[in-house]
Design an enzyme around this catalytic site. Structure first.
Site, mmCIF file in Angstrom:
data_model
loop_
_atom_site.group_PDB
_atom_site.id
_atom_site.type_symbol
_atom_site.label_atom_id
_atom_site.label_comp_id
_atom_site.label_asym_id
_atom_site.label_seq_id
_atom_site.Cartn_x
_atom_site.Cartn_y
_atom_site.Cartn_z
ATOM 1 N N CYS A 35 -28.725 -11.071 9.336
ATOM 2 C CA CYS A 35 -29.174 -10.090 10.326
ATOM 3 C C CYS A 35 -29.064 -8.670 9.802
ATOM 4 O O CYS A 35 -28.356 -8.386 8.833
ATOM 5 C CB CYS A 35 -28.326 -10.191 11.599
ATOM 6 S SG CYS A 35 -28.386 -11.765 12.449
ATOM 7 N N ASP A 448 -42.614 28.174 -7.066
ATOM 8 C CA ASP A 448 -43.040 28.505 -5.714
ATOM 9 C C ASP A 448 -42.319 29.761 -5.207
ATOM 10 O O ASP A 448 -41.084 29.812 -5.172
ATOM 11 C CB ASP A 448 -42.723 27.321 -4.793
ATOM 12 C CG ASP A 448 -43.225 27.544 -3.390
ATOM 13 O OD1 ASP A 448 -44.419 27.301 -3.155
ATOM 14 O OD2 ASP A 448 -42.427 27.971 -2.529
#
Length: 490
Positions: A35, A448
């Site tokens: 699970c 940038d």
């Protein structure tokens, strides 16, 4: 896992902590089922639990997937390393096996994977098993079976089509593998009908919280192009048209993605025109929304310099070629100006799409073949300068010829190098494409200007030096830095 790690996993299991979803799976010896940590069944006794990092490990140990929590819905978990060469190679192999786009020309296989990585089959198996405890073939088989399990549970695709979509070469092999692993025939797993919400096939995709949904939708809303995209922040929905090229032909349609924050899931609806490539679409959506990110691991590296931004994800792209064209259009101009240019390109060269449930979704982004032969005068009349005209044509030709692959399975250094050989493509554009289209978590466009201002430095070299401590999560550092000022970067 060691005893301390097992105890931590059990505590997360008891708390049903969604932050650990996909980071481990629990095999319950009393039931033979494995699970997710978020499973709603009663918590098993500690002595009946075995913990695994991968679903493939649980299945190799003889456990079957839970039909309630459905392990195939869990976000994936990939470790990134910048030091251990064997770990890098093993994780790159796993990433390639997880990327349908990387195998568009031939089915994935261990031999083909070894050739792509430049190593022998034997060496690949050895380092893969040392890293993950299962062979590449077992990993691939589990991935295919879990993909098939999701399609069987959530769609009405014929079983034969599910087999082919999931990567099996024949229905007979698919049936044998499914029964052998899960003890059920594919037909027995089929639900009473696929989930529908209005039109289209619906599936659910899990992610690990926290997730800043508003930031992700805000990013897309500032850039959306009328005709191919629709963003509704109020309903947490992002929809768009999409063309997928696979098996030598184009599949076109629309998709809708809606965040269900209570369940830490995205509800994906896919039109009938894209059902044949549904696993590929699912994988692209996971990448575009960064659903497999591990915010805890990333924040552990970045929190010293970027506190309070743990939910930020790196927005990706559903089409790397489209993202590259839009990145070129956004060079050295504002987001609004870039959006205007992109809108003109779609209005002039895009192709029509009919019958989308959202009236504004009417166009498909122009194909590489169309932009590769677009005349300079036609692009120039849209306000696109000559340098960007050449860059657009260069990218379109390279993609159309198959020389340039822009998806998460592509080789990052080689792709960056190839991009920078094209006219009008510099370091900023190449790293921006790597960050969003290739899903490289360590991309860093040091040149940038907005990034430099956010970091308080004046040169690309200073930005590079400042970023050393953020590896291998520099893409996330970029998003956190861009979020500091009011201005947003393209």
């Amino acid at each position: 896992m060691d005893a301390a790690t097992d105890n931590a996993c059990y505590n997360a299991l008891k708390a049903r902590d969604a932050r650990f979803d996909g980071r481990f799976f629990t095999g319950v010896t009393s039931t033979g089922i494995y699970c997710r940590p978020v499973c709603s069944v009663r918590t098993p006794r500690r002595e009946n639990c075995r913990f695994f990092e991968l679903a493939a490990q649980a299945e190799a140990a003889g456990f079957r997937p839970c039909l309630r929590c459905r392990p195939e819905l869990a976000p994936q978990s990939h470790a990134w390393s910048i030091q251990d060469a064997s770990g890098i190679l093993a994780n790159q192999a796993a990433r390639l096996l997880d990327e349908p786009d990387a195998w568009s020309e031939a089915p994935a296989s261990v031999a083909a994977l070894a050739r792509r990585l430049g190593v022998s089959d034997r060496h690949l198996r050895r380092i893969f098993e040392a890293q993950f405890g299962v062979s590449p073939l077992q990993y691939l088989q589990t991935r295919r079976l879990l993909t098939a399990k999701q399609l069987l549970a959530d769609t009405s695709l014929p079983v034969s089509q599910v087999a082919l979509c999931s990567g099996f070469s024949s229905l007979r092999r698919f049936n044998a593998a499914f029964v052998g692993h899960y003890g059920l025939s594919p037909a027995q797993l089929r639900r009473q009908g696929e989930e529908r919400d209005g039109e289209g096939t619906r599936v659910r995709l899990g992610y690990r919280p926290p997730y800043d949904v508003a930031a992700m939708l805000g990013f897309f809303s500032r850039r959306f192009i009328t005709g191919i995209e629709h963003v509704d922040i109020g309903t947490a929905q992002f929809a768009r048209t999409l063309r997928v090229r696979a098996d030598g032909r184009d599949h076109a349609g629309w998709i809708s993605m809606r965040f269900d924050e209570d369940r830490s899931q995205v509800v994906l609806r896919v039109s009938d025109g894209l059902r044949d490539v549904l696993p590929l679409v699912i994988r692209r959506v996971r990448a575009a929304l960064d659903l497999d990110a591990d915010p805890q691991a990333i924040h552990a590296v970045l929190q010293g310099d970027f506190p309070g931004s743990i939910g930020l994800r790196v927005p990706g792209s559903l089409d790397g070629y489209e993202l590259a064209i839009r990145a070129v259009l956004g060079q050295q101009i504002t987001v609004a100006a870039a959006r205007t240019l992109a809108q003109r390109v779609v209005d002039r060269f895009g192709s029509p799409l009919a019958d989308a449930p959202i009236a504004s979704l009417t166009k498909l982004f122009p194909t590489p073949e169309v932009l590769a032969v677009a005349e300079g005068d036609a692009l120039g009349s849209l306000g696109i300068v000559r340098q960007r005209q050449a860059a657009i044509a260069g990218i379109a030709r390279a993609v159309a010829q198959g020389r340039l692959q822009l998806h998460p399975g592509a080789n990052v250094p080689d792709t960056i190098d190839l991009l920078k050989t094209l006219p009008g493509i510099g370091d900023w554009t190449a790293h921006y494409i790597a960050m969003r289209a290739l899903r490289w978590p360590d991309a860093f466009p040091a040149g940038d200007i907005a990034l430099q201002k956010a970091l308080g430095v004046a040169t690309a070299r200073a930005a590079e030096e400042a970023s050393a401590a953020w590896r291998p999560w520099r893409s996330y550092a970029v998003l956190r830095a861009w979020a500091r000022p009011q201005e947003k970067k393209t």
